[in-house]
Design an enzyme around this catalytic site. Structure first.
Site, mmCIF file in Angstrom:
data_model
loop_
_atom_site.group_PDB
_atom_site.id
_atom_site.type_symbol
_atom_site.label_atom_id
_atom_site.label_comp_id
_atom_site.label_asym_id
_atom_site.label_seq_id
_atom_site.Cartn_x
_atom_site.Cartn_y
_atom_site.Cartn_z
ATOM 1 N N ASP A 124 0.848 -1.198 0.000
ATOM 2 C CA ASP A 124 0.000 0.000 0.000
ATOM 3 C C ASP A 124 0.886 1.252 0.000
ATOM 4 O O ASP A 124 1.983 1.243 0.572
ATOM 5 C CB ASP A 124 -0.894 -0.023 1.244
ATOM 6 C CG ASP A 124 -2.129 0.844 1.072
ATOM 7 O OD1 ASP A 124 -2.298 1.446 -0.006
ATOM 8 O OD2 ASP A 124 -2.921 0.923 2.028
ATOM 9 N N ASN A 145 -10.092 -3.646 -7.208
ATOM 10 C CA ASN A 145 -9.293 -2.587 -7.860
ATOM 11 C C ASN A 145 -9.851 -2.164 -9.230
ATOM 12 O O ASN A 145 -9.475 -1.127 -9.759
ATOM 13 C CB ASN A 145 -7.818 -3.002 -8.011
ATOM 14 C CG ASN A 145 -7.035 -2.912 -6.722
ATOM 15 O OD1 ASN A 145 -6.064 -3.640 -6.534
ATOM 16 N ND2 ASN A 145 -7.430 -2.029 -5.811
ATOM 17 N N ARG A 157 -5.801 -2.924 7.635
ATOM 18 C CA ARG A 157 -6.943 -3.645 7.055
ATOM 19 C C ARG A 157 -6.446 -4.857 6.280
ATOM 20 O O ARG A 157 -5.360 -4.815 5.707
ATOM 21 C CB ARG A 157 -7.682 -2.751 6.028
ATOM 22 C CG ARG A 157 -8.527 -1.670 6.574
ATOM 23 C CD ARG A 157 -9.277 -0.985 5.427
ATOM 24 N NE ARG A 157 -8.390 -0.356 4.460
ATOM 25 C CZ ARG A 157 -7.807 0.824 4.621
ATOM 26 N NH1 ARG A 157 -8.007 1.502 5.734
ATOM 27 N NH2 ARG A 157 -7.019 1.323 3.689
HETATM 28 C C1 FPP Z 1 -1.529 -0.081 -3.704
HETATM 29 O O1 FPP Z 1 -1.131 1.272 -3.557
HETATM 30 C C2 FPP Z 1 -0.854 -0.686 -4.861
HETATM 31 C C3 FPP Z 1 -1.471 -1.302 -5.896
HETATM 32 C C4 FPP Z 1 -2.941 -1.448 -5.987
HETATM 33 C C5 FPP Z 1 -0.714 -1.840 -7.051
HETATM 34 C C6 FPP Z 1 0.519 -2.621 -6.698
HETATM 35 C C7 FPP Z 1 1.254 -2.920 -7.941
HETATM 36 C C8 FPP Z 1 2.598 -2.941 -8.062
HETATM 37 C C9 FPP Z 1 3.525 -2.740 -6.914
HETATM 38 C C10 FPP Z 1 3.204 -3.211 -9.409
HETATM 39 C C11 FPP Z 1 3.340 -4.690 -9.611
HETATM 40 C C12 FPP Z 1 3.812 -4.993 -10.961
HETATM 41 C C13 FPP Z 1 4.180 -6.222 -11.399
HETATM 42 C C14 FPP Z 1 4.639 -6.351 -12.798
HETATM 43 C C15 FPP Z 1 4.162 -7.427 -10.551
HETATM 44 P P1 FPP Z 1 -2.220 2.417 -3.775
HETATM 45 O O2 FPP Z 1 -2.214 2.777 -5.209
HETATM 46 O O3 FPP Z 1 -3.541 1.965 -3.233
HETATM 47 O O4 FPP Z 1 -1.612 3.570 -2.880
HETATM 48 P P2 FPP Z 1 -2.415 4.744 -2.138
HETATM 49 O O5 FPP Z 1 -3.283 4.075 -1.097
HETATM 50 O O6 FPP Z 1 -1.314 5.561 -1.533
HETATM 51 O O7 FPP Z 1 -3.202 5.480 -3.193
#
Ligand code: FPP
Length: 234
Positions: A18, A66, A186
């Site tokens: 996250d 998502n 969570r």
């Molecule tokens: C959550 O942070 C992150 C995600 C929903 C995406 C995670 C994906 C990656 C790390 C890339 C993976 C790629 C490969 C090729 C395996 P958020 O966007 O919810 O963060 P925020 O809560 O700060 O908005």
């Protein structure tokens, strides 16, 4: 030094990654930049877990919820998966990482399904660490799919073993510890069946800032936990 920790490291750690969006926002960058940086930290964490002799990890890449994000962000994440999974095959094989995928793969775009198939196939003989990527994954969805598979195979009433035996990666042991970055507390529909006795930990650092130090910290925190599995302290 790492070898002496072997007996007390978790067998399976789940990561709720996250904070990619917040990392980008703090720098005035688009959210996509946070996901790119999140991929770099994901690679650091995989290598560090392997070096700490953790045999299985599961990373929450894309949840069944998502899809509610903007079309632009969903499209970018799908593009990242389609390009970077096969694009990182050299890294995975050089670092002896086996990639497996958990989730409703049938619901993903064709290009992502193809990328998953190629990456799983190319890394299937690797034995350094098994890295499960949860993609289009929801804990509730996985349990429902497992129940339906058991019913389709002829079961009329279901036992816990019927569910367990029909989970996406039923040969992977249950998760010992679930860690979440960015200070949130969570589960967000992650590994709901497997987390029955998982230790939980939350760390303030945003996911793109994770690396070896955070893996060391979680291993240290795990060593400090007493696991009872519903019994009494031994
Ligand atoms: C959550 O942070 C992150 C995600 C929903 C995406 C995670 C994906 C990656 C790390 C890339 C993976 C790629 C490969 C090729 C395996 P958020 O966007 O919810 O963060 P925020 O809560 O700060 O908005």
């Amino acid at each position: 030094m790492l070898a002496t920790m072997e007996s007390t490291v978790p067998t399976h750690v789940g990561f709720i990654m996250d904070g990619n969006g917040r990392w980008a926002k703090k720098r005035g960058l688009p959210r996509a930049a946070g996901h790119i940086e999140g991929l770099k930290s994901l690679k650091r964490v995989i290598v560090s877990c392997r070096d700490h002799h953790i045999p299985f990890i599961t990373l929450y890449v894309f949840s069944t919820e998502n899809w509610k994000r903007s079309q632009q962000e969903v499209g970018y994440l799908m593009h990242l998966l389609a390009c970077k999974l096969p694009g990182e095959i050299n890294f995975f094989t050089q670092e002896h990482v086996r990639i497996r995928v958990r989730g409703d793969v049938a619901g993903l775009p064709e290009a992502v399904r193809k990328a998953i198939g190629e990456t799983e196939e190319a890394t299937k003989a690797e034995t350094g660490i098994t890295c499960c990527l949860a993609i289009n994954y929801g804990g509730q969805d996985e349990i429902v799919r497992a129940a339906n598979k058991a019913i389709a195979s002829g079961r009329r009433s279901l036992s816990a073993e019927d569910i367990q035996g029909n989970l996406d990666l039923c040969d992977v042991p249950p998760v010992d510890m679930i860690v979440r970055s960015a200070g949130e507390h969570r589960l967000s529909n992650f590994l709901l069946w497997d987390s029955a006795y998982a230790e939980l930990a939350s760390y303030e650092k945003l996911w793109p800032d994770w690396g070896e130090r955070e893996v060391e910290q979680l291993c240290e925190d795990y060593r400090g936990r007493t696991r009872k599995f519903g019994g009494l302290k031994g």
